[in-house]
Every structure is written in C-alpha cells, then in structure tokens.
Motif scaffolding. Structure first.
Motif, short mmCIF file in Angstrom:
data_model
loop_
_atom_site.label_atom_id
_atom_site.label_comp_id
_atom_site.label_asym_id
_atom_site.label_seq_id
_atom_site.Cartn_x
_atom_site.Cartn_y
_atom_site.Cartn_z
N ASN A 23 0.63 -1.43 0.13
CA ASN A 23 -0.11 0.00 0.09
C ASN A 23 0.32 1.04 -0.15
N LYS A 24 1.98 0.95 0.00
CA LYS A 24 3.33 2.57 0.46
C LYS A 24 2.60 2.92 1.25
N VAL A 25 2.63 2.28 2.57
CA VAL A 25 2.29 3.73 3.27
C VAL A 25 2.91 4.50 4.02
N TRP A 26 4.14 4.81 3.64
CA TRP A 26 5.64 5.14 3.93
C TRP A 26 6.96 4.70 2.80
N GLU A 27 7.95 5.55 3.07
CA GLU A 27 8.97 6.29 2.66
C GLU A 27 9.90 6.46 3.85
#
Length: 230
Positions: A23-27
């Motif tokens: 979900n690409k919740v953070w980088e």
C-alpha cells in the motif's frame, strides 16, 4: 514469541508488513532536524468465529497516536459509523422483502486513507532497515492508531462509492442505489460492509467494483455481524 504458536504470529507480522509495503504506507527518509517521530507497536489478536474457534492469527502495526500533537500531527478526528437502528432497519427490509444479504470485509481498511499532515514514525520493531535511529518512516497513507485514521478512511470510501452511483441515506454510513425496479443498500461499519439487494446481478457488480478499488474479503451470505448472529 516464546509460545507454541510463535510461528503463526511471525507469519501474521510478515503479512501485515507486506500489506504496508504493497500500500506504500511510508517511505524511509532521514529524520529532519527538529522533527519528532511518533512511536509504533505490534498488536496481536486471534479472530474467532461465532462458535469461538480461532479463525486466524492477526498482527496489526499501530502508531502510538497518543503522542500526536493537535494542529501539528492532526486536525479533525470525527468519523461516522452506521447506527444500530439503521442496521436493524435494513435487517427488517431483508426479512420482509426476502432480499439477498451479503457481507464483505475490507482488508487493512485504514491504509486506504490519505493524510494531509507530515508525520514521521519510528521503524517497526523487527523490521528495521538502515540506521533505525536516523532513518524513519514518513507516512504517505493513514495507519491504524493515528487519531485521524478512521476519518480519512471514511472520506476515501465515500468518494469512491459515490462515483459508482451510490447516494447517501439519512444515516451517513448507509448508501443506496436504484436502477428501475432493482435496488441495493450498502451499510458501512468501519471496515465491515453489508449489501442488501433484490437483484443478484447488481450484487455481483457492486462486489466487483469494491474489489477493484479496495482489497476485499467476500464473506458471502451474512451470518455473524457486529456480534449478532443472523
């Protein structure tokens, strides 16, 4: 981790972490000077069926929302859920008109919400990479535990379902859609979705649309909802 079911909990953690990645919740970014990251922790829970048998082992990564500062990390937190009265009304319609009544569950619902604020979070325990003291997670999506998480999820769901032609009812979490004599009602209770309809085609069309936009679990005929056995 010392218990006999430790591998099941580890698998559950890996599955949750993969959800976060998908979900690409953070980088991962270096912590800016003067910024203070919020903490996070793992929550473990067994999900049981109506007979009390363990259905699955669930690990949830949650942010320590109690460390958030109002005006900096969040602004609004209110989020509606359908009332029990609305739920009972739909149940009465289902019984009276012999409607199809199905249930769906949104997987990791809160991860679908977008956030407006810049929030940094420490890396999750056992899944650190790089230098955990200097490298932190810059959140790009909402995450469980954030004070605004449920609000952001509701906004996202509302935007998507209205695009599909659903209209809001008197209750903010009860939607309906009519097409001639065909009709379907949708009840949202956080991440539980109930669908009541007089047309099978409309039911499958709605399910396909939901599955296209969110990660869904189709539970078929509703049998056990909000602690109520049907």
């Amino acid at each position: 981790m010392q218990g006999s079911n430790s591998q099941k909990w580890i698998d559950a953690m890996i599955e949750e972490y993969k959800s976060m990645q998908d979900n690409k919740v953070w980088e991962l970014v270096p912590l800016p000077e003067g910024a203070k990251p919020i903490g996070c922790k793992w929550i473990f829970k067994t999900k049981r069926d109506s007979k009390g048998n363990v259905e699955r082992y669930k690990a949830r990564l949650v942010a320590k929302g109690f460390t958030q500062k109002e005006g900096i990390d969040f602004k609004e937190t209110f989020s509606p859920v359908s009332t029990k009265d609305s739920f009972r009304t739909i149940m009465a319609l289902v019984a009276h008109f012999d409607l199809e009544f199905h249930q769906m569950d949104v997987k990791t619902a809160f991860l679908n919400g977008d956030i407006d604020e810049t929030i940094y979070m420490v890396q999750p325990e056992n899944f650190e990479s790089g230098d955990p003291k200097n490298m932190v997670c810059k959140l790009t999506k909402s995450i469980y535990g954030l004070k605004q998480a449920s609000r952001q999820w509701y906004h996202k769901f509302h935007q998507v379902i209205v695009l599909f032609g659903f209209e809001i009812n008197v209750d903010n979490c009860v939607y309906h859609k009519f097409s001639g004599s065909k009709h379907i009602f949708l009840v949202l209770y956080v991440d539980d979705i109930l669908l009541a309809t007089n047309d099978i085609g409309m039911l499958h069309e709605t399910k396909r649309f939901l599955s296209k936009n969110f990660k869904m679990k189709d539970l078929g005929d509703a049998s056990f909802v909000l602690g109520i056995q049907i």
